[in-house]
Design an enzyme around this catalytic site. Structure first.
Site, PDB file in Angstrom:
ATOM      1  N   GLY A  87      -1.755   1.252  -4.368  1.00  0.00           N
ATOM      2  CA  GLY A  87      -2.143   2.320  -5.264  1.00  0.00           C
ATOM      3  C   GLY A  87      -1.036   3.307  -5.564  1.00  0.00           C
ATOM      4  N   THR A  88      -0.268   3.660  -4.547  1.00  0.00           N
ATOM      5  CA  THR A  88       0.810   4.636  -4.746  1.00  0.00           C
ATOM      6  C   THR A  88       1.835   4.129  -5.746  1.00  0.00           C
ATOM      7  OG1 THR A  88       0.588   5.749  -2.607  1.00  0.00           O
ATOM      8  CG2 THR A  88       2.779   5.746  -3.606  1.00  0.00           C
ATOM      9  N   GLN A  94     -10.121   4.824  -5.014  1.00  0.00           N
ATOM     10  CA  GLN A  94     -11.340   5.072  -4.244  1.00  0.00           C
ATOM     11  C   GLN A  94     -12.606   4.601  -4.950  1.00  0.00           C
ATOM     12  OE1 GLN A  94     -11.656   5.965  -1.201  1.00  0.00           O
ATOM     13  NE2 GLN A  94      -9.658   6.797  -0.669  1.00  0.00           N
ATOM     14  N   CYS A 153      -2.935  10.178   3.463  1.00  0.00           N
ATOM     15  CA  CYS A 153      -1.581  10.476   3.010  1.00  0.00           C
ATOM     16  C   CYS A 153      -1.173  11.920   3.295  1.00  0.00           C
ATOM     17  CB  CYS A 153      -1.457  10.190   1.515  1.00  0.00           C
ATOM     18  SG  CYS A 153      -1.622   8.438   1.137  1.00  0.00           S
TER      19      CYS A 153
END
Length: 380
Positions: A69-70, A177, A325
């Site tokens: 995702g990052t 999410q 995170c």
């Protein structure tokens, strides 16, 4: 141990592990290689691309596999901006985004971009009318998260996307999410780009995907990149991707029934907490349709979340103090601050997140343990 930190990561499903092992053995070739072994790997990769695109109602040509995702967030934002008019230097995001977006915004600000951070209302929701007021002729991009990772508020992405389409401004959505828990439809929401991650849905870590609408202009972050259509450098992780798409298929198929189960578990937890202790505050959206049932944000009045998390861990319960995170940064919950909570209240925040293995017995036990922690703390 009772694991209730599924929003941080999930265990890999047995079927995904089996596929990973099989593909590692039988499709080990580099999909860029021109020999038959490479071609076999490439064919499998394209099958995965087509399957994943169907799950988000997008076009296969828009799927780019990444490390998670990052990276998907960073590459999508950077690539869309590079494809945008150089005169457009304004970006709109929110105060409750994932760190990968907020850190990218900070870097872009240092490069001359003007960043507008939208507030959220008392329920954690971004209001469309406020967004409209922030639009400028120089607005190049809007970046928003579909589901808040700390309290589970579902943002009105469909309404926002419809408006942005009318004013011709691309929308990037962080769906890490939400994918596999609510319907994600890039066509209906008029999404320009979208980020998803494997390890949030029972797939392996280090794998994810970014969808970019094939009709949207973009330029690669790194020039002369030949992997993933130039979107991302580096040899493609075919076994990980196959396991990721396998896990995605499992969660999408089970989603209708699982959402009902999670809703019942959430209600059970909140009722048990209310019966045990009135000083445990649930942070949630009042509308069921705007609240992801798997994420339960809460505060024990006057007790730091870090203390509660450690006490739960001591009793064999794994929860978190918010987004994984942010752990180690020693900062209060940014979502709580955005909701108007004081710094002290923000430091009280903890998060419980439900998953495939969560049971009613576990939920009841955790609710009682939290009440016991509260009582013991004030009896010191």
């Amino acid at each position: 141990m009772i694991y209730l930190d599924y929003s941080a990561t999930t265990p890999v499903s047995e079927k995904a592990l089996e596929i990973f092992n099989t593909v590692s053995k039988e499709y080990f070739g580099n999909p860029q290689s021109l020999h038959d072994i490479g071609s076999n790997a490439n064919r499998l990769l394209e099958v995965c691309r087509k399957e994943l695109s169907s799950m988000i109602h997008g076009h296969p040509n828009g799927i780019y596999f990444t490390s998670g995702g990052t990276e998907s967030n960073i590459l999508a934002i950077r690539s869309l901006l590079k494809g945008s008019s150089p005169e457009k230097k304004h970006i709109i995001t929110s105060k409750v985004e994932h760190s990968s977006i907020l850190n990218t915004m900070e870097a872009l600000a240092n490069e001359g971009y003007h960043i507008t951070y939208l507030p959220v209302n008392c329920d954690g929701e971004i209001e469309l009318e406020r967004l409209k007021k922030e639009i400028k002729p120089t607005t190049a991009l809007v970046c928003l998260t579909h589901v808040n990772s700390e309290i589970g508020t579902i943002q009105p992405i469909k309404e926002i996307g419809a408006y942005l389409k009318m004013v011709d401004i691309p929308l990037h959505v962080d769906a890490v999410q939400s994918f596999g828990k609510v319907d994600v439809n890039v066509a209906e929401a008029n999404v320009a780009s979208l980020a998803i991650s494997s390890h949030k849905i029972y797939g392996p870590k280090g794998v994810g995907a970014c969808y970019v609408n094939p009709q949207i202009a973009w330029k690669p972050l790194l020039p002369n990149t030949n992997h993933e259509g130039g979107f991302r450098a580096g040899t493609v992780n075919v076994p990980g991707i196959a396991a990721f798409v396998t896990a995605a298929g499992e969660v999408i198929e089970a989603m209708p029934e699982e959402v009902k189960r999670y809703d019942l578990l959430r209600k059970l937890f909140i009722k048990t907490v209310a019966d045990e202790n009135k000083d445990i505050k649930i942070e949630e959206h009042p509308s069921k349709h705007k609240q992801l049932p798997t994420i339960i944000g809460l505060r024990l009045k006057g007790i730091e979340g870090q203390y509660v998390m450690l006490e739960c861990n001591r009793q064999g319960i794994a929860i978190s103090t918010g987004s994984a995170c942010q752990v180690g940064l020693n900062t209060p919950s940014k979502t709580m601050l955005a909701l108007g909570r004081s710094k002290e209240e923000a430091n009280e925040f903890i998060r419980i997140s439900l998953g495939r293995e969560t049971t009613e017995e576990q939920i009841k036990k955790v609710a009682i343990v939290l009440s016991d922690i509260y009582d013991a703390y004030y009896k010191k």
